[in-house]
Motif scaffolding. Structure first.
Motif, PDB file in Angstrom:
ATOM      1  N   GLN B   6       0.304   1.470   5.234  1.00 24.91           N
ATOM      2  CA  GLN B   6       0.056   0.737   4.005  1.00 24.91           C
ATOM      3  C   GLN B   6       0.139   1.669   2.802  1.00 24.91           C
ATOM      4  O   GLN B   6      -0.350   2.790   2.851  1.00 24.91           O
ATOM      5  N   THR B   7       0.761   1.174   1.751  1.00 23.75           N
ATOM      6  CA  THR B   7       0.788   1.895   0.482  1.00 23.75           C
ATOM      7  C   THR B   7       0.618   0.921  -0.664  1.00 23.75           C
ATOM      8  O   THR B   7       1.071  -0.233  -0.576  1.00 23.75           O
ATOM      9  N   PRO B   8      -0.039   1.333  -1.790  1.00 27.07           N
ATOM     10  CA  PRO B   8      -0.750   2.600  -1.953  1.00 27.07           C
ATOM     11  C   PRO B   8      -2.115   2.567  -1.277  1.00 27.07           C
ATOM     12  O   PRO B   8      -2.531   1.530  -0.784  1.00 27.07           O
ATOM     13  N   LYS B   9      -2.834   3.670  -1.265  1.00 25.25           N
ATOM     14  CA  LYS B   9      -4.192   3.713  -0.723  1.00 25.25           C
ATOM     15  C   LYS B   9      -5.210   3.237  -1.764  1.00 25.25           C
ATOM     16  O   LYS B   9      -6.241   2.664  -1.409  1.00 25.25           O
ATOM     17  N   GLN B  11      -5.521   1.580  -5.953  1.00 23.17           N
ATOM     18  CA  GLN B  11      -4.808   1.018  -7.095  1.00 23.17           C
ATOM     19  C   GLN B  11      -5.807   0.399  -8.052  1.00 23.17           C
ATOM     20  O   GLN B  11      -6.732  -0.297  -7.619  1.00 23.17           O
ATOM     21  N   LEU B  21       1.582  -4.869  -2.583  1.00 23.26           N
ATOM     22  CA  LEU B  21       1.039  -3.974  -1.581  1.00 23.26           C
ATOM     23  C   LEU B  21       2.038  -3.933  -0.426  1.00 23.26           C
ATOM     24  O   LEU B  21       2.433  -4.972   0.099  1.00 23.26           O
ATOM     25  N   CYS B  23       3.439  -2.916   3.368  1.00 22.76           N
ATOM     26  CA  CYS B  23       2.987  -2.773   4.756  1.00 22.76           C
ATOM     27  C   CYS B  23       4.215  -2.659   5.646  1.00 22.76           C
ATOM     28  O   CYS B  23       5.129  -3.490   5.546  1.00 22.76           O
ATOM     29  N   THR B 105      -5.814  -0.633   1.557  1.00 24.89           N
ATOM     30  CA  THR B 105      -5.576  -0.387   0.138  1.00 24.89           C
ATOM     31  C   THR B 105      -6.813  -0.841  -0.621  1.00 24.89           C
ATOM     32  O   THR B 105      -7.197  -2.009  -0.514  1.00 24.89           O
ATOM     33  N   LEU B 107      -8.250  -1.914  -3.908  1.00 23.85           N
ATOM     34  CA  LEU B 107      -7.748  -2.432  -5.174  1.00 23.85           C
ATOM     35  C   LEU B 107      -8.911  -2.784  -6.087  1.00 23.85           C
ATOM     36  O   LEU B 107      -9.840  -3.481  -5.677  1.00 23.85           O
TER      37      LEU B 107
END
Lengths: 113, 110
Positions: B6-9, B11, B21, B23, B105, B107
């Motif tokens: 997953q990115t970003p960790k 936000q 997001l 995946c 992530t 958020l």
């Protein structure tokens, strides 16, 4: 009928003690019951799972007990260690239909020295 | 093997902004899903997919969109971020044995 109930919400156990987390379900179509372990800042990870054709499954210090007639299952952690401190989720699903597992709300376990 | 990435960790978004997001999984699993985790609420299913080109809504789909053009990727789009979408988001892929989750992530919508 889709809900999975889990208790307690939080649990504090002394090192070396037994941690017990209980779950209950309503839908008799469920036939696969996994447990997930989540450490802070990480995603949940599959810990151990059981099918209802057995009453107990043991992997190391972790044991699932299953009571089909009562529609209840529990996780026992023997000789609990501080490294076991995590959130534990029980879950229920229909194994031949691997989507849409139903998770319990989680139990936060703290093992103190 | 990476499993689910997953990115970003982390936000931080302003209210009204949009973002995606990401995946990705390398296990060739057909089933993928997105969950949000909030204190005291456990894991709540947002959207899921049973294969490329097939998606469906979960328990809390409002404000989110998904698409599945390949087996490997399952992005989650926030259309117009709201403070109520402040949460930790987990992507997961599944086989018959169980779910493999990404690392999440976090958020924050301000």
């Amino acid at each position: 009928q889709q809900q999975v109930k889990q208790s307690p919400q939080s649990l504090i156990v002394q090192k070396g003690g037994i941690s017990i987390i209980n779950c209950a379900y309503e839908n008799t179509a469920f036939d696969y019951f996994p447990w997930y372990q989540q450490f802070p800042g990480k995603g949940p990870a599959l810990l151990i799972a059981i099918r209802p054709d057995v009453s107990e499954k043991k992997e190391g210090r972790f044991t699932i007990s299953f009571n089909k007639s009562a529609k209840q299952f529990s996780l026992h952690i023997m000789d609990s260690q501080p490294g076991d401190s995590a959130t534990y989720f029980c879950a229920a699903s229909i194994k031949t239909s691997y989507d849409k597992v139903i998770f319990g709300p989680g139990t936060s376990l703290s093992v103190i020295p | 093997n990476a499993g689910v990435t997953q990115t970003p960790k982390f936000q931080v978004l302003k209210t009204g902004q949009s973002m995606t997001l990401q995946c990705a999984q390398d296990m060739n699993h057909e089933y993928m899903s997105w969950y949000r985790q909030d204190p005291g609420m456990g894991l709540r299913l947002i959207h899921y997919s049973v294969g490329a080109g097939i998606t469906d809504q979960g328990e809390v789909p409002n404000g989110y969109n998904v698409s599945r053009s390949t087996t490997e990727d399952f992005p989650l789009r926030l259309l117009s971020a709201a403070p109520s979408q402040t949460s930790v988001y987990f992507c997961a892929s599944s086989d018959l044995r169980g779910y493999t989750f990404g690392s999440g992530t976090r958020l924050t919508v301000v």
